[in-house]
Design a protein around this motif. Structure first.
Motif, PDB file in Angstrom:
ATOM      1  N   ASP A   1       0.831  -1.194   0.000  1.00 38.02           N
ATOM      2  CA  ASP A   1       0.000   0.000   0.000  1.00 38.02           C
ATOM      3  C   ASP A   1       0.873   1.254   0.000  1.00 38.02           C
ATOM      4  OD1 ASP A   1      -2.111  -1.749   0.025  1.00 38.02           O
ATOM      5  OD2 ASP A   1      -2.700  -1.335   2.106  1.00 38.02           O
TER       6      ASP A   1
ATOM      7  N   ARG B   1      -6.512  -6.995  -5.759  1.00 31.86           N
ATOM      8  CA  ARG B   1      -6.138  -6.745  -4.372  1.00 31.86           C
ATOM      9  C   ARG B   1      -5.830  -8.090  -3.747  1.00 31.86           C
ATOM     10  NH1 ARG B   1      -4.014  -3.023  -1.420  1.00 31.86           N
ATOM     11  NH2 ARG B   1      -5.168  -2.762   0.461  1.00 31.86           N
TER      12      ARG B   1
ATOM     13  N   SER C   1      -4.497 -10.306  -0.025  1.00 26.43           N
ATOM     14  CA  SER C   1      -4.221 -10.393   1.414  1.00 26.43           C
ATOM     15  C   SER C   1      -3.201 -11.502   1.573  1.00 26.43           C
ATOM     16  CB  SER C   1      -5.482 -10.722   2.208  1.00 26.43           C
ATOM     17  OG  SER C   1      -6.383  -9.644   2.154  1.00 26.43           O
TER      18      SER C   1
ATOM     19  N   TRP D   1      -1.904 -10.442   8.689  1.00 28.47           N
ATOM     20  CA  TRP D   1      -2.333 -10.343   7.296  1.00 28.47           C
ATOM     21  C   TRP D   1      -1.926  -8.977   6.778  1.00 28.47           C
ATOM     22  CZ3 TRP D   1      -4.215 -14.222   4.390  1.00 28.47           C
ATOM     23  CH2 TRP D   1      -4.685 -15.357   5.062  1.00 28.47           C
TER      24      TRP D   1
ATOM     25  N   SER E   1      -2.015  -6.403   3.243  1.00 30.08           N
ATOM     26  CA  SER E   1      -2.654  -6.180   1.950  1.00 30.08           C
ATOM     27  C   SER E   1      -1.646  -5.604   0.973  1.00 30.08           C
ATOM     28  CB  SER E   1      -3.819  -5.203   2.096  1.00 30.08           C
ATOM     29  OG  SER E   1      -4.817  -5.768   2.902  1.00 30.08           O
TER      30      SER E   1
ATOM     31  N   THR F   1      -1.347  -4.901  -3.704  1.00 27.09           N
ATOM     32  CA  THR F   1      -2.078  -4.874  -4.963  1.00 27.09           C
ATOM     33  C   THR F   1      -1.178  -5.380  -6.079  1.00 27.09           C
ATOM     34  OG1 THR F   1      -3.343  -2.954  -4.212  1.00 27.09           O
ATOM     35  CG2 THR F   1      -3.357  -3.404  -6.582  1.00 27.09           C
TER      36      THR F   1
END
Length: 168
Positions: A126, A142, A144, A151, A153, A155
């Protein structure tokens, strides 16, 4: 005040035995540059992948890894995991906004295109999303990702590369 934006900024291949230094750049980059997007527990889980220095060394040695230096000292590194996928791109916090990330990304794109890749993908954190977006990468999905008990995140982003005949 110097008008020189990138004093002695250069690229070179990763050298044998350099993985511990790259692991330090990796850790510092994550801890200092991702705090707005990730919680401390997530950052610690992320950097834990570099705690086993032998495993980290094996990973970066298994990639096409390049190192950015400023005044001869390593300040960032990047790698191609495969001919069309970025594995790592990390810049030491002290070298941010000095063109290091751009130099590394330009080099990875040229190497990938020179190897015949039609596009290049990256799983952008991110924190790195805007950097890659400004370079023409578009979001694909996207993700995880589990790191230890946390966890994170990111992309998956992709950029179409010029053909090898247009790479200079």
């Amino acid at each position: 005040m110097s008008a020189e934006a990138n004093p002695q900024l250069a690229l070179r291949p990763m050298l044998p035995g350099e993985a511990p230094l790259l692991a330090e750049i990796f850790r510092a980059s994550i801890m200092e540059l991702t705090q707005d997007e990730y919680e401390v527990e997530q950052q610690e889980a992320w950097i834990a992948s570099a705690n086993d220095e032998d495993a980290f060394a094996k990973t970066v040695a298994g990639h096409t890894t390049i190192v950015a230096t400023m005044g001869g000292s390593p300040v960032g590194f990047a790698s191609l995991e495969t001919d069309n996928k970025v594995g790592f791109l990390y810049v030491h916090p002290a070298a941010v906004e000095r063109g290091v990330g751009t130099l590394l990304a330009d080099a990875l794109e040229k190497i990938a295109a020179g190897r015949g890749a039609k596009d290049l993908s990256v799983d952008a954190s991110d924190s790195a999303f805007d950097f890659f977006n400004k370079r023409g990468y578009t979001a694909q999905q996207r993700n995880s990702v589990r790191c230890g008990d946390e966890w994170l995140s990111n992309t998956t982003m992709k950029k179409t590369l010029p053909g090898p005949e247009t790479v200079q």
